[in-house]
Each structure stands twice: as C-alpha cells, then as structure tokens.
Design a protein around this motif. Structure first.
Motif, mmCIF file in Angstrom:
data_model
loop_
_atom_site.group_PDB
_atom_site.id
_atom_site.type_symbol
_atom_site.label_atom_id
_atom_site.label_comp_id
_atom_site.label_asym_id
_atom_site.label_seq_id
_atom_site.Cartn_x
_atom_site.Cartn_y
_atom_site.Cartn_z
ATOM 1 N N ASP A 96 37.826 20.895 23.047
ATOM 2 C CA ASP A 96 37.595 21.226 24.450
ATOM 3 C C ASP A 96 38.280 22.547 24.775
ATOM 4 O O ASP A 96 39.481 22.592 25.030
ATOM 5 C CB ASP A 96 38.138 20.107 25.342
ATOM 6 N N THR A 120 35.315 24.401 15.869
ATOM 7 C CA THR A 120 34.381 23.337 16.231
ATOM 8 C C THR A 120 33.834 22.635 14.991
ATOM 9 O O THR A 120 33.582 21.433 15.021
ATOM 10 C CB THR A 120 33.233 23.900 17.093
ATOM 11 N N VAL A 150 36.896 20.414 14.250
ATOM 12 C CA VAL A 150 37.158 19.463 15.340
ATOM 13 C C VAL A 150 35.951 19.522 16.277
ATOM 14 O O VAL A 150 35.956 20.281 17.247
ATOM 15 C CB VAL A 150 38.453 19.829 16.102
ATOM 16 N N PRO A 151 34.914 18.738 15.969
ATOM 17 C CA PRO A 151 33.662 18.834 16.734
ATOM 18 C C PRO A 151 33.798 18.632 18.245
ATOM 19 O O PRO A 151 33.020 19.195 19.012
ATOM 20 C CB PRO A 151 32.792 17.730 16.121
ATOM 21 N N ASP A 152 34.770 17.867 18.679
ATOM 22 C CA ASP A 152 34.913 17.615 20.119
ATOM 23 C C ASP A 152 35.981 18.500 20.770
ATOM 24 O O ASP A 152 36.529 18.166 21.810
ATOM 25 C CB ASP A 152 35.210 16.148 20.384
#
Length: 84
Positions: free
Chosen positions: A22, A15, A18-20
C-alpha cells in the motif's frame, strides 16, 4: 532513467515481492523494508530484480540506500546516468 521511471520501477519490483503493498500510506521517506516487513530473502530478491530491470549493478554497499522510495530512486537515477 529519470526520477519518475525509477520510482515506478522500485514500486513495480516491490509489488512483485509484496503484491498487496500500500503505497498510499507511505511517504517518499518511509522505510519500506520495515513497513512492508521484508525479510532478508525478500530484500535480496528486491535488489536482484531491481538491478536486473534497471540494467545497473547494485552492491552490498548500496543496501542502506535501498530503504526508502526517495533514496532508492536517487540511487537508480545516479547509477543509470553514470552507466555503473
């Protein structure tokens, strides 16, 4: 480190890169490098952060095991238990 802690750590490090990310769409066997489109620099950053935060050494030989949540978790549990 137990499995829950290792999984949480892997997700936390991913995260941060890659903050988004899923995770709802991924299974434990999903190749997160492919799904999250990690390039080689992102992946190296992942390995470095994971190694630092877990307090264990991760070598280039380990990279093939750092592709799914399940295999990454297993590797961290093994490494932290053995003190490598």
């Amino acid at each position: 480190m137990n499995s829950e802690q290792a999984t949480a750590l892997v997700k936390s490090v991913l995260t941060s890169i890659v903050p988004d990310a899923d995770y709802a769409s991924m299974t434990p066997e999903t190749d997160f490098r492919q799904v999250l489109e990690l390039d080689s620099l992102d992946f190296l950053g992942f390995v470095e952060q994971l190694s630092e935060q877990a307090g264990c050494r991760l070598d280039e030989d380990d990279y093939e095991r750092l592709t799914t949540l399940h295999s990454s978790t297993e590797l961290l549990v093994q490494r932290t238990a053995s003190g490598d």
